[in-house]
Design a protein around this motif. Structure first.
Motif, mmCIF file in Angstrom:
data_model
loop_
_atom_site.group_PDB
_atom_site.id
_atom_site.type_symbol
_atom_site.label_atom_id
_atom_site.label_comp_id
_atom_site.label_asym_id
_atom_site.label_seq_id
_atom_site.Cartn_x
_atom_site.Cartn_y
_atom_site.Cartn_z
ATOM 1 N N UNK A 23 0.833 -1.211 0.000
ATOM 2 C CA UNK A 23 0.000 0.000 0.000
ATOM 3 C C UNK A 23 0.865 1.258 0.000
ATOM 4 N N UNK A 24 1.966 1.209 0.724
ATOM 5 C CA UNK A 24 2.869 2.367 0.746
ATOM 6 C C UNK A 24 3.430 2.642 -0.646
ATOM 7 N N UNK A 25 3.891 1.618 -1.332
ATOM 8 C CA UNK A 25 4.473 1.814 -2.656
ATOM 9 C C UNK A 25 3.425 2.236 -3.676
ATOM 10 N N UNK A 26 2.199 1.777 -3.501
ATOM 11 C CA UNK A 26 1.131 2.240 -4.387
ATOM 12 C C UNK A 26 0.902 3.741 -4.210
ATOM 13 N N UNK A 27 0.861 4.178 -2.956
ATOM 14 C CA UNK A 27 0.701 5.603 -2.690
ATOM 15 C C UNK A 27 1.895 6.417 -3.159
ATOM 16 N N UNK A 28 3.093 5.888 -2.943
ATOM 17 C CA UNK A 28 4.288 6.596 -3.373
ATOM 18 C C UNK A 28 4.345 6.712 -4.892
ATOM 19 N N UNK A 29 3.945 5.664 -5.593
ATOM 20 C CA UNK A 29 3.942 5.707 -7.058
ATOM 21 C C UNK A 29 2.997 6.784 -7.564
ATOM 22 N N UNK A 30 1.827 6.887 -6.929
ATOM 23 C CA UNK A 30 0.851 7.904 -7.340
ATOM 24 C C UNK A 30 1.395 9.308 -7.094
ATOM 25 N N UNK A 31 1.897 9.566 -5.870
ATOM 26 C CA UNK A 31 2.385 10.907 -5.558
ATOM 27 C C UNK A 31 3.618 11.267 -6.394
ATOM 28 N N UNK A 32 4.497 10.299 -6.611
ATOM 29 C CA UNK A 32 5.687 10.569 -7.418
ATOM 30 C C UNK A 32 5.314 10.930 -8.851
ATOM 31 N N UNK A 33 4.364 10.193 -9.410
ATOM 32 C CA UNK A 33 3.919 10.481 -10.773
ATOM 33 C C UNK A 33 3.302 11.863 -10.867
ATOM 34 N N UNK A 34 2.497 12.237 -9.865
ATOM 35 C CA UNK A 34 1.870 13.554 -9.864
ATOM 36 C C UNK A 34 2.905 14.674 -9.751
ATOM 37 N N UNK A 35 3.914 14.482 -8.910
ATOM 38 C CA UNK A 35 4.945 15.507 -8.747
ATOM 39 C C UNK A 35 5.740 15.678 -10.036
ATOM 40 N N UNK A 36 6.175 14.574 -10.621
ATOM 41 C CA UNK A 36 6.967 14.649 -11.848
ATOM 42 C C UNK A 36 6.152 15.225 -13.001
ATOM 43 N N UNK A 37 4.872 14.840 -13.092
ATOM 44 C CA UNK A 37 4.016 15.373 -14.151
ATOM 45 C C UNK A 37 3.769 16.866 -13.949
ATOM 46 N N UNK A 71 0.329 8.348 -18.156
ATOM 47 C CA UNK A 71 -0.197 7.011 -18.439
ATOM 48 C C UNK A 71 0.929 5.973 -18.437
ATOM 49 N N UNK A 72 2.051 6.297 -19.064
ATOM 50 C CA UNK A 72 3.179 5.363 -19.120
ATOM 51 C C UNK A 72 3.742 5.087 -17.737
ATOM 52 N N UNK A 85 4.531 1.572 -13.022
ATOM 53 C CA UNK A 85 4.530 1.439 -11.563
ATOM 54 C C UNK A 85 3.480 0.444 -11.095
ATOM 55 N N UNK A 86 2.315 0.408 -11.739
ATOM 56 C CA UNK A 86 1.261 -0.519 -11.334
ATOM 57 C C UNK A 86 1.710 -1.969 -11.491
ATOM 58 N N UNK A 141 2.571 -4.677 -8.505
ATOM 59 C CA UNK A 141 1.752 -5.892 -8.486
ATOM 60 C C UNK A 141 2.597 -7.156 -8.512
ATOM 61 N N UNK A 142 3.807 -7.065 -9.065
ATOM 62 C CA UNK A 142 4.662 -8.247 -9.172
ATOM 63 C C UNK A 142 5.561 -8.445 -7.950
ATOM 64 N N UNK A 143 5.610 -7.447 -7.086
ATOM 65 C CA UNK A 143 6.454 -7.529 -5.885
ATOM 66 C C UNK A 143 5.587 -7.927 -4.704
ATOM 67 N N UNK A 144 5.745 -9.128 -4.206
ATOM 68 C CA UNK A 144 4.895 -9.650 -3.138
ATOM 69 C C UNK A 144 5.611 -9.789 -1.801
#
Length: 317
Positions: free
Chosen positions: A89-103, A136-137, A142-143, A147-150
């Motif tokens: 859950x942390x990495x999902x949130x980090x991926x979202x915020x990182x993408x928003x900042x870079x965009x 989108x890319x 990141x998704x 999803x592949x890291x368990x």
């Protein structure tokens, strides 16, 4: 993955990588906080003391969303390991915020080039979809990576953080590629426009174009120096180092974006910035102002012994 079940040399490497990553996160957060302090006076003058407009909103979003995001990242990575589910859950949130900042920062770069090219509407129609494709890319990469890291290292106290256990797919390398593509495109457009104008009229008469070129070169060098090591790490290095350059990359790009917006917003204060030309004003050659208003030509305010002195005519913000 429990450390006690692993090879001692592997355990030592994970511990070393964890220490390095946490140090980089704290360093990135400190850098952003320090930049907040040293630019606070300019921020109050240029962003808080004027009515709300595009520049203000984008600046404040970039500035404070980045600070909040990095603070959250640091709080998680400096907390004891809880479970694989919490790390996911942390990495999902980090991926979202990182993408928003870079965009957001790349959107600032696009707006900057749009201003530089005279705010042509067709150019905006071409550049904005580039940001959409970038989001989108990065989102897809990141998704599928998360999803592949368990499995994550079960670090005992006082060791902290979430570190994937040997299963980060190498295609995660492509997460930062869109940022480099956008930065390269905007850099080439900036160098072409500013270089052509400066060669025609000279640096002494084109202080604003000189500023745009300087900021563009600094921006590109900073992005290149930050993201190339990140790509190399994701392509070749250990999975426990996957986080090491994320926070510094976000900090550097956010700071550059904020500084560029302060410079653009500060153009409205350039009414006292003179330039002289032999005979007449330069007209469209210096058609620049803030992001928020239609461009205005430099207006002639006086003539002295055959030399026309012109000043930038910017709308009030």
């Amino acid at each position: 993955m429990n450390l006690q079940e692993s090879d001692p040399s592997t355990v030592w490497q994970v511990l070393s990588d964890a220490h390095t990553t946490n140090s980089m996160i704290l360093g990135a957060l400190s850098l952003v906080a320090y930049d907040h302090l040293i630019t606070l006076e300019d921020e109050v003058e240029l962003m808080w003391s004027s009515r709300i407009c595009t520049t203000n909103v984008v600046y404040l979003w970039n500035r404070y969303f980045t600070l909040i995001s990095l603070s959250y990242d640091a709080s998680v990575m400096l907390s004891p390991f809880k479970s694989n589910a919490v790390c996911i859950r942390f990495f999902q949130g980090e991926a979202f915020t990182s993408t928003m900042i870079l965009a957001t920062v790349d959107f600032i770069l696009v707006l900057r080039v749009w201003v530089l090219y005279g705010k042509k509407r067709m150019l905006l129609y071409l550049l904005v979809p580039m940001i959409g494709l970038e989001i989108m890319t990065m989102g897809l990469v990141s998704h599928y990576t998360i999803a592949s890291v368990k499995d994550y290292w079960d670090l005992p106290w006082p060791l902290v953080g979430c570190y994937p256990h040997g299963n980060v797919p190498r295609y995660f390398t492509f997460y930062s590629v869109p940022v480099l593509v956008v930065s390269m495109t905007m850099f080439i457009m900036t160098v072409y426009k500013c270089g052509k104008t400066l060669l025609t009229h000279g640096r002494a008469q084109m202080p604003i174009y000189t500023m745009f070129l300087r900021d563009g070169v600094f921006w590109f060098v900073a992005i290149f120096v930050t993201f190339i090591p990140e790509i190399i790490i994701w392509a070749r290095a250990r999975e426990s180092l996957a986080e090491v350059m994320i926070a510094p990359g976000l900090a550097v790009t956010s700071i550059i974006g904020s500084r560029v917006l302060l410079n653009i917003k500060g153009l409205k204060l350039a009414k006292a910035l003179p330039t002289t030309t032999a005979g007449t004003a330069l007209g469209p050659a210096v058609e620049l102002d803030t992001i928020d208003y239609p461009s205005r030509y430099w207006g002639t305010v006086g003539t002295t012994e055959g030399t026309t002195t012109t000043f930038a005519d910017f709308s009030d913000a």
